[in-house]
Design a protein around this motif. Structure first.
Motif, short mmCIF file in Angstrom:
data_model
loop_
_atom_site.label_atom_id
_atom_site.label_comp_id
_atom_site.label_asym_id
_atom_site.label_seq_id
_atom_site.Cartn_x
_atom_site.Cartn_y
_atom_site.Cartn_z
N SER A 127 0.85 -1.20 0.00
CA SER A 127 0.00 0.00 0.00
C SER A 127 0.89 1.24 0.00
O SER A 127 2.05 1.19 0.42
CB SER A 127 -0.90 0.04 1.25
N PHE A 128 0.33 2.36 -0.46
CA PHE A 128 1.04 3.63 -0.35
C PHE A 128 0.05 4.77 -0.20
O PHE A 128 -1.13 4.64 -0.58
CB PHE A 128 1.97 3.87 -1.54
N ALA A 129 0.53 5.88 0.34
CA ALA A 129 -0.30 7.07 0.52
C ALA A 129 0.47 8.30 0.07
O ALA A 129 1.62 8.50 0.48
CB ALA A 129 -0.73 7.22 1.97
N TYR A 130 -0.14 9.11 -0.79
CA TYR A 130 0.36 10.45 -1.05
C TYR A 130 -0.10 11.32 0.11
O TYR A 130 -1.26 11.24 0.55
CB TYR A 130 -0.21 11.00 -2.35
N PHE A 131 0.78 12.19 0.63
CA PHE A 131 0.48 13.01 1.80
C PHE A 131 0.89 14.44 1.46
O PHE A 131 2.09 14.74 1.40
CB PHE A 131 1.26 12.47 3.00
N SER B 213 -7.95 2.32 -1.70
CA SER B 213 -8.52 1.32 -2.60
C SER B 213 -7.40 0.83 -3.51
O SER B 213 -6.29 1.38 -3.50
CB SER B 213 -9.66 1.92 -3.43
N VAL B 214 -7.67 -0.18 -4.31
CA VAL B 214 -6.66 -0.68 -5.25
C VAL B 214 -6.26 0.46 -6.18
O VAL B 214 -7.12 1.15 -6.75
CB VAL B 214 -7.19 -1.88 -6.05
N PHE B 215 -4.95 0.66 -6.35
CA PHE B 215 -4.46 1.80 -7.13
C PHE B 215 -4.95 1.75 -8.56
O PHE B 215 -4.76 0.78 -9.28
CB PHE B 215 -2.94 1.84 -7.12
N ASN B 216 -5.59 2.85 -8.97
CA ASN B 216 -6.00 3.08 -10.35
C ASN B 216 -5.52 4.48 -10.71
O ASN B 216 -5.87 5.45 -10.05
CB ASN B 216 -7.52 2.96 -10.48
N ARG B 217 -4.72 4.57 -11.75
CA ARG B 217 -4.08 5.84 -12.08
C ARG B 217 -5.10 6.95 -12.34
O ARG B 217 -4.95 8.08 -11.88
CB ARG B 217 -3.17 5.65 -13.30
N SER B 218 -6.16 6.63 -13.07
CA SER B 218 -7.16 7.64 -13.41
C SER B 218 -7.92 8.11 -12.17
O SER B 218 -8.16 9.31 -11.99
CB SER B 218 -8.15 7.09 -14.45
N ALA B 219 -8.29 7.16 -11.30
CA ALA B 219 -9.02 7.53 -10.09
C ALA B 219 -8.15 8.39 -9.18
O ALA B 219 -8.62 9.37 -8.59
CB ALA B 219 -9.47 6.27 -9.36
N VAL C 113 3.46 7.79 -14.05
CA VAL C 113 4.41 6.72 -14.35
C VAL C 113 4.38 5.59 -13.33
O VAL C 113 5.15 4.62 -13.46
CB VAL C 113 5.85 7.27 -14.47
N VAL C 114 3.51 5.67 -12.33
CA VAL C 114 3.40 4.59 -11.35
C VAL C 114 2.65 3.43 -11.99
O VAL C 114 1.50 3.59 -12.41
CB VAL C 114 2.67 5.05 -10.07
N PRO C 115 3.26 2.24 -12.10
CA PRO C 115 2.56 1.11 -12.73
C PRO C 115 1.45 0.57 -11.83
O PRO C 115 1.55 0.64 -10.60
CB PRO C 115 3.67 0.08 -12.91
N GLU C 116 0.41 0.07 -12.43
CA GLU C 116 -0.71 -0.51 -11.69
C GLU C 116 -0.39 -1.97 -11.41
O GLU C 116 -0.59 -2.84 -12.25
CB GLU C 116 -2.00 -0.35 -12.48
N LEU C 117 0.11 -2.23 -10.19
CA LEU C 117 0.59 -3.56 -9.83
C LEU C 117 -0.21 -4.20 -8.70
O LEU C 117 0.25 -5.16 -8.08
CB LEU C 117 2.07 -3.49 -9.42
N GLY C 118 -1.41 -3.68 -8.43
CA GLY C 118 -2.29 -4.32 -7.46
C GLY C 118 -2.17 -3.82 -6.04
O GLY C 118 -2.88 -4.31 -5.15
N TYR C 119 -1.27 -2.84 -5.77
CA TYR C 119 -1.19 -2.32 -4.42
C TYR C 119 -2.36 -1.35 -4.16
O TYR C 119 -2.96 -0.81 -5.07
CB TYR C 119 0.13 -1.62 -4.13
N ASP C 120 -2.65 -1.13 -2.86
CA ASP C 120 -3.66 -0.15 -2.47
C ASP C 120 -3.02 1.23 -2.41
O ASP C 120 -1.81 1.37 -2.20
CB ASP C 120 -4.25 -0.49 -1.09
N SER C 121 -3.86 2.27 -2.57
CA SER C 121 -3.35 3.63 -2.51
C SER C 121 -4.39 4.55 -1.88
O SER C 121 -5.58 4.23 -1.84
CB SER C 121 -3.00 4.15 -3.92
N ALA C 122 -3.91 5.69 -1.37
CA ALA C 122 -4.79 6.70 -0.79
C ALA C 122 -4.10 8.05 -0.92
O ALA C 122 -2.89 8.13 -1.15
CB ALA C 122 -5.10 6.39 0.68
N THR D 66 -3.91 0.66 10.80
CA THR D 66 -4.85 -0.39 10.36
C THR D 66 -4.37 -1.06 9.07
O THR D 66 -5.00 -2.01 8.61
CB THR D 66 -6.24 0.19 10.12
N TRP D 67 -3.26 -0.57 8.49
CA TRP D 67 -2.78 -1.12 7.21
C TRP D 67 -1.89 -2.33 7.47
O TRP D 67 -1.11 -2.37 8.42
CB TRP D 67 -1.98 -0.07 6.45
N ASN D 68 -1.99 -3.32 6.59
CA ASN D 68 -1.19 -4.53 6.70
C ASN D 68 -0.05 -4.51 5.69
O ASN D 68 -0.08 -3.78 4.71
CB ASN D 68 -2.06 -5.77 6.45
N GLY D 69 0.96 -5.33 5.94
CA GLY D 69 2.05 -5.46 4.99
C GLY D 69 2.96 -4.25 4.98
O GLY D 69 2.97 -3.44 5.91
#
Length: 357
Positions: free
Chosen positions: A38-42, A97-103, A74-83, A136-139
């Motif tokens: 998972s990752f978060a932009y802050f 949610s699961v990372f989607n570049r457009s969302a 340029v972040v590839p969509e590899l199934g990680y979660d993002s916020a 609350t995040w895993n991994g």
């Protein structure tokens, strides 16, 4: 981890055909694997971010958002979660949610650029609020902070991040996209990036360079690995349904700097390699050792031979007949990646298993 892929194409062979033996063809490909779950932009939306960013004539918040847009593209969509969150008061612009570049691009577009003039900048408190979410995040997870590094109230942000680093250990990486234009701000952000062993610091303006942008994305989000695809083609002479094409994928084995010993992480891949060779008892392979360009050429030649021998010895000790294994060291003579980069040198420290024709 060794990845194996077998494709069978069934065909009917006519009785009149002559026997032809077998032929082998090989090619390689690069695959991307996520570094984090998972990752978060802050994004820092405190009042100082409304000030002009150095000599650019652009407000810091706009420069930061533009840098984040470049990165997101340029972040590839590899199934990680993002916020996507904002501070000093924790605000959610894109929920996890699961990372989607457009969302995510829509979330970035919703970050305000018209910022309040009279408000404190409690950066330390911002991290404490973010920690309330991250617990609350895993991994493994990464936080990518966009900020000018100025904090004028509340807790020291370095203390807050240090406590998070202690709590999460190597599960947590803090990376910085800096729009700092003061010595104080830059020092603060570099200090924060250094508090996690995997932290990366980059100036927002530097991300206009595509090479810097791609490297930052790779440092934060993914690794590259090489797969070798070996194709064996066989033909039969009797009328029957027979396999005429099989593909076997051997994953390369990568070693640490100046290392040649087999590690626990290699054992599952080696075990499956031995199983594949057991399944094809007539298959002979070349076990080739390689190094990066660090150190004397003569030393690297010996190191590559020791790496190849350690893999071959393991296979022989686990049921593969030694006469099927040819061992060769190539030293630093056959790099597949750029030895000028840390990631390139890492990938060049490898052992490859190739099918002998």
């Amino acid at each position: 981890m060794l990845n194996r892929k077998v494709v069978l194409i069934m065909t009917f062979a006519l009785a009149a055909l002559l026997a032809f033996g077998s032929m082998a063809f090989a090619e390689s490909r690069i695959i991307l694997k996520p570094k984090v779950d998972s990752f978060a932009y802050f994004v820092d939306t405190s009042p100082s971010m409304a000030q002009t960013y150095g000599s650019t004539g652009t407000p810091k918040i706009i420069a930061g958002i533009n840098a984040l847009k470049k990165l997101n593209n340029v972040v590839p969509e590899l199934g990680y979660d993002s916020a996507l969150y904002g501070m000093p008061e924790l605000t959610t612009y894109s929920p996890k949610s699961v990372f989607n570049r457009s969302a995510m691009a829509k979330g970035i577009a919703s970050v305000p650029s018209d910022l309040p003039f009279f408000q404190a900048t409690p950066m330390g408190s911002g991290f404490e609020e973010l920690d309330g979410v991250l617990k609350t995040w895993n991994g493994k997870f990464a936080v990518i902070l966009v900020s000018d590094g100025l904090s004028n109230s509340g807790r020291n942000p370095a203390v807050a991040v240090s406590q998070m680093a202690k709590k999460y250990g190597d599960r947590f990486c803090l990376h910085i996209i800096s729009v700092a234009d003061t010595p104080e701000g830059k020092a603060t952000l570099k200090r924060l990036a250094s508090l996690t062993p995997c932290g990366v610091y980059v100036e927002a303006t530097a991300l206009s360079n595509n090479a810097v942008l791609e490297k930052f994305a790779q440092d934060v989000f993914y690794t590259q690995e090489e797969e070798l695809i070996v194709e064996i083609v066989e033909e039969a002479v009797i009328p029957a349904v027979v396999p005429v094409q099989e593909k076997i994928v051997f994953r390369n084995f990568n070693f640490g700097f100046d290392k040649y010993q087999i590690t626990d992480e290699m054992v599952p891949a080696l075990t499956e390699a031995a199983a594949i060779l057991d399944e094809f008892p007539n298959l002979k392979v070349m076990v080739g050792g390689h190094t990066d360009s660090t150190g004397p050429e003569a030393y690297n030649q010996g190191l590559s031979e020791r790496r190849a021998k350690s893999v071959a010895d393991w296979l022989a000790a686990n049921g593969v007949a030694p006469k099927r294994l040819q061992v060769k060291g190539y030293g630093e003579s056959n790099p597949k990646y750029d030895n000028k980069t840390k990631e390139g040198r890492k990938l060049n420290r490898r052992v490859e298993i190739d099918v002998e024709e």
